[in-house]
Design a protein around this motif. Structure first.
Motif, mmCIF file in Angstrom:
data_model
loop_
_atom_site.group_PDB
_atom_site.id
_atom_site.type_symbol
_atom_site.label_atom_id
_atom_site.label_comp_id
_atom_site.label_asym_id
_atom_site.label_seq_id
_atom_site.Cartn_x
_atom_site.Cartn_y
_atom_site.Cartn_z
ATOM 1 N N ILE A 1 17.766 -39.129 -8.177
ATOM 2 C CA ILE A 1 18.521 -38.849 -9.400
ATOM 3 C C ILE A 1 19.115 -40.141 -9.953
ATOM 4 N N ALA B 1 23.800 -38.027 -15.136
ATOM 5 C CA ALA B 1 23.569 -36.593 -14.970
ATOM 6 C C ALA B 1 24.862 -35.867 -14.656
ATOM 7 N N ILE C 1 22.359 -30.474 -14.187
ATOM 8 C CA ILE C 1 21.196 -30.241 -13.339
ATOM 9 C C ILE C 1 21.649 -29.525 -12.067
ATOM 10 N N ARG C 2 20.801 -28.643 -11.572
ATOM 11 C CA ARG C 2 21.087 -27.911 -10.346
ATOM 12 C C ARG C 2 20.565 -28.722 -9.161
ATOM 13 N N VAL C 3 21.458 -29.050 -8.249
ATOM 14 C CA VAL C 3 21.097 -29.857 -7.085
ATOM 15 C C VAL C 3 21.325 -29.000 -5.849
ATOM 16 N N ILE D 1 19.167 -33.871 -18.476
ATOM 17 C CA ILE D 1 20.002 -35.051 -18.719
ATOM 18 C C ILE D 1 19.960 -35.458 -20.186
ATOM 19 N N ALA E 1 10.908 -31.726 -10.277
ATOM 20 C CA ALA E 1 12.228 -32.336 -10.383
ATOM 21 C C ALA E 1 12.334 -33.400 -11.470
ATOM 22 N N MET F 1 26.006 -32.865 -12.498
ATOM 23 C CA MET F 1 25.394 -32.173 -11.362
ATOM 24 C C MET F 1 26.198 -30.945 -10.945
ATOM 25 N N PHE G 1 14.879 -32.544 -14.444
ATOM 26 C CA PHE G 1 16.107 -33.333 -14.520
ATOM 27 C C PHE G 1 16.157 -34.144 -15.809
ATOM 28 N N GLU H 1 18.494 -41.593 -13.619
ATOM 29 C CA GLU H 1 19.603 -41.862 -14.541
ATOM 30 C C GLU H 1 19.483 -43.268 -15.135
#
Length: 328
Positions: free
Chosen positions: A264, A275, A208-210, A202, A194, A277, A198, A268
């Motif tokens: 996250i 980000a 980003i895939r959450v 970013i 992750a 998302m 991420f 950031e």
């Protein structure tokens, strides 16, 4: 004093080898340097080790019995083995199941066969995973919990590895400890995890895939804490259990279950960028939460993780920017 470290070009493997060399223990590192993720990153890790006194690299696949057997004379003086080589990744196990059987079952068995024939060996420490807890709903995860309901092939092969190691301890008196790692991150980390995934997205302005709509929790564990746990375990060989078998399993986690959204947010802030998302459903083989009960590990080896994500993620970002030549 020599220690065999498999998966030495890997994230944890490189850091463990560095720590062993720093305390004066020669290391025989074994790695196939495969292309599951960036070979350039693996080679850069190896370059950090290459010129250190006492380091020797063997480029070999742990599932290649002949190649590992050929190293028997070199490994004859080893007093310990840290077996970290494996096919990692939950989601990739849906795409390439055979890779997991080859590395995590066959390769694991090959290394245990080598270990039981090493005349000076005092302890095998091997990588398991928090994934073995499967869909366990009871938090925190304890080593006393049932782990016979895996939700991914990766988890199934890791549990198989624990059972195989127990068998070798029972049959041959081999002292062995399995370490269930919980979401390890930090400098030189894996690009499929992750923090790196991420950060890449970013910085590139990609979303980003959450997963699970962001309703995820993980026991994120900083690499320095993991290395301390690995070495502390190595230095304390498994004692006989009630049946006389010298095998045990420890959790190595931070003993904090952090919200993915908080993770996250800290990332950031460290990157200085927001980000984008995309909230998605839970992925097959994934779990909503992990949380390590480390009391048994603390009692046995004094394991005390000290690094929250507020400290660990900025250190990762500092390395990430330096590695990729990003200013600021």
């Amino acid at each position: 004093m020599t220690i065999v470290v498999t998966g030495v070009a890997g994230f944890i493997g490189m850091h463990v080898a560095e720590a062993l060399l720093a305390r004066g223990q020669p290391v025989i590192g074994i790695d196939s340097v495969n292309d599951y993720y960036s070979v350039a990153l693996k080679e850069a890790r190896l370059a950090r080790l290459a010129d250190k006194p006492g380091f020797r690299l063997v480029r070999a696949d742990i599932a290649d019995r002949d190649a590992i057997q050929a190293q028997a004379p070199a490994m004859a003086d080893a007093t310990g083995m840290v077996h970290l080589a494996a096919q990692a990744g939950v989601r990739y196990s849906l795409e390439n199941p055979y890779a997991y059987i080859d590395a995590n079952v066959m390769g694991h068995t090959v290394m245990l066969e080598a270990a039981r024939r090493m005349p000076k060996l005092e302890h095998v420490v091997y990588a398991s995973s928090s994934s073995v807890y499967g869909g366990n709903k009871t938090l925190p995860f304890s080593v006393a919990d049932r782990v016979d309901r895996p939700v991914s092939l990766y988890a199934a092969t890791k549990k198989a590895g624990e059972l195989i190691a127990h068998c070798y301890s029972h049959l041959y008196g081999l002292p062995a400890t399995g370490l269930r790692f919980f979401t390890v991150y930090g400098p030189w980390g894996r690009p499929d995890m992750a923090a790196y995934l991420f950060a890449d997205a970013i910085m590139a302005g990609r979303p980003i895939r959450v997963f699970n709509q962001g309703q995820m929790q993980r026991d994120f564990t900083y690499i320095d804490d993991i290395v301390g746990g690995v070495l502390g375990t190595l230095d304390n060989p498994a004692p006989p259990d009630a049946d006389g078998v010298r095998h045990r399993v420890f959790n190595l986690g931070n003993h904090r279950s952090e919200s993915l959204m908080d993770f996250i947010g800290v990332l950031e802030q460290a990157l200085g960028r927001k980000a984008q998302m995309v909230l998605e459903p839970m992925q097959p083989g994934d779990v909503a939460a992990t949380f390590a009960d480390i009391e048994a590990t603390r009692a046995a080896i004094g394991f005390t993780p000290r690094t929250p994500i507020a400290d660990g993620l900025p250190r990762f970002v500092q390395w990430y920017k330096s590695y990729h030549g990003i200013a600021g």
